[in-house]
Scaffold this active site. Sequence first.
Site, mmCIF file in Angstrom:
data_model
loop_
_atom_site.group_PDB
_atom_site.id
_atom_site.type_symbol
_atom_site.label_atom_id
_atom_site.label_comp_id
_atom_site.label_asym_id
_atom_site.label_seq_id
_atom_site.Cartn_x
_atom_site.Cartn_y
_atom_site.Cartn_z
ATOM 1 N N CYS A 162 133.290 88.770 14.183
ATOM 2 C CA CYS A 162 132.368 89.491 15.064
ATOM 3 C C CYS A 162 130.933 89.051 14.810
ATOM 4 O O CYS A 162 130.255 89.587 13.924
ATOM 5 C CB CYS A 162 132.507 90.993 14.854
ATOM 6 S SG CYS A 162 131.408 91.940 15.902
ATOM 7 N N CYS A 165 128.360 91.777 15.249
ATOM 8 C CA CYS A 165 128.326 92.791 14.169
ATOM 9 C C CYS A 165 127.656 92.218 12.918
ATOM 10 O O CYS A 165 126.902 92.900 12.240
ATOM 11 C CB CYS A 165 129.728 93.237 13.761
ATOM 12 S SG CYS A 165 130.857 93.583 15.081
ATOM 13 N N ASP A 166 128.002 90.973 12.575
ATOM 14 C CA ASP A 166 127.660 90.441 11.249
ATOM 15 C C ASP A 166 126.611 89.332 11.258
ATOM 16 O O ASP A 166 126.199 88.870 10.191
ATOM 17 C CB ASP A 166 128.941 89.904 10.569
ATOM 18 C CG ASP A 166 129.982 90.988 10.394
ATOM 19 O OD1 ASP A 166 129.592 92.160 10.248
ATOM 20 O OD2 ASP A 166 131.184 90.671 10.414
#
Length: 348
Positions: A162, A165-166
């Site tokens: 992701c 997300c990261d």
Amino acid sequence: MTDTATTSNIPEEATPKYTQVMETYDVVIVGGGVAGLSAGIYTARDGFKTLILEGDFESNVQMPGGALLLTSDIENFPGFLHGEGSELIAVIRTQAENFGAEIKTAKAESVIFATEPCELHVINSGSKTYRAKAVILTTGAIARQLGVPGEAEYYGRGVSSCATCDGDFFKGGTVAVIGGGDTAVEDALYMRRFAKQVYLLPRGNDLRAKGPEAREAVILDEEPDSNFDILWSSTVETVNALENKVAGVTYRDANDQLSNLDLDGVFVAIGRDPATSFLSGSGAVFDSEGYIVTEPTSTKIAGDTVGVFAAGDAVDKVFRQAITSAGRAVEAALEARAYLLTATRKKC
Ligand code: NDP
């Protein structure tokens, strides 16, 4: 529109581990991505007591917010000019809640579907069991893994599926995105915001992605001074680590030679599989790849069950767009409404 629950002929002992007193809903929607929340807007607005089980954050299975949380830029969802997937999903979630949908952060672990309209469906989640007159399945799909040494071990310590997300964790670092589809290309372009160097590693000598982002990626690759390179025809063989975090990958290059790439992060973006394993033994029917099969002109699932509908990426392997998932899920909600107003009302 909630009635006193009809009695179920499903024996209690069928779910021995789920001991808490069951709650009964008109509709339980399993999956809290764009499809599930869109269906919830409709069923809750129609006055049906609606529960949306949105999954949990422990794995990438049934994740709250679903695949839109993995999408950096949305600009093709009608009515939403431009923004992050997380912004769009937050609006849809609020809309569902405003109409009275209850949203619980919990993952369905197993289900037993009714085969008669007067039976209730049973949905087991953690220590709780829910009952429903109708169920809408919108569990979406889960990120595939390469299955190479080091990948699972260092997931969360440099390996991710992701980017949105990261990505922020890799500011100023060097990262690789594995894959050649739309997700991989989008993730690789997105990572340019953070990383000093981005590599895209498709396993072939062409990109599966064909849209404007793919063209942008190829142009960037050809620019000598860009921080973006495509390493064509690369197959990752291991994810390597140093001091307990990712240090790079070893890959077989276009000349069939093994090469090492020093990296801070590895994003695996090689497609997704339907999140349907929890439905095993439920009466749902699957195709050879695990997608839920529905009736040809309906969202009702195939087989002997009644009042169970499905939409979104757990069903659809062709379109897989947020808007098509939402649209199909609304069809599921309308079919659930018709079912609740006719089948269960008349006969029970
Ligand atoms: P896709 O299935 O489209 O692409 C998967 C990619 O991963 C392919 O390039 C494939 O290679 C590669 N791959 C698969 N297995 C491996 C492996 N074991 N090792 C290395 N590479 C592998 O998945 P996506 O997640 O990219 O997209 C899913 C769907 O969502 C598509 O329909 C896509 O169009 C859509 N989508 C649309 C977006 C948009 O419109 N903005 C954004 C994101 C997704 P190969 O090509 O060689 O098979």
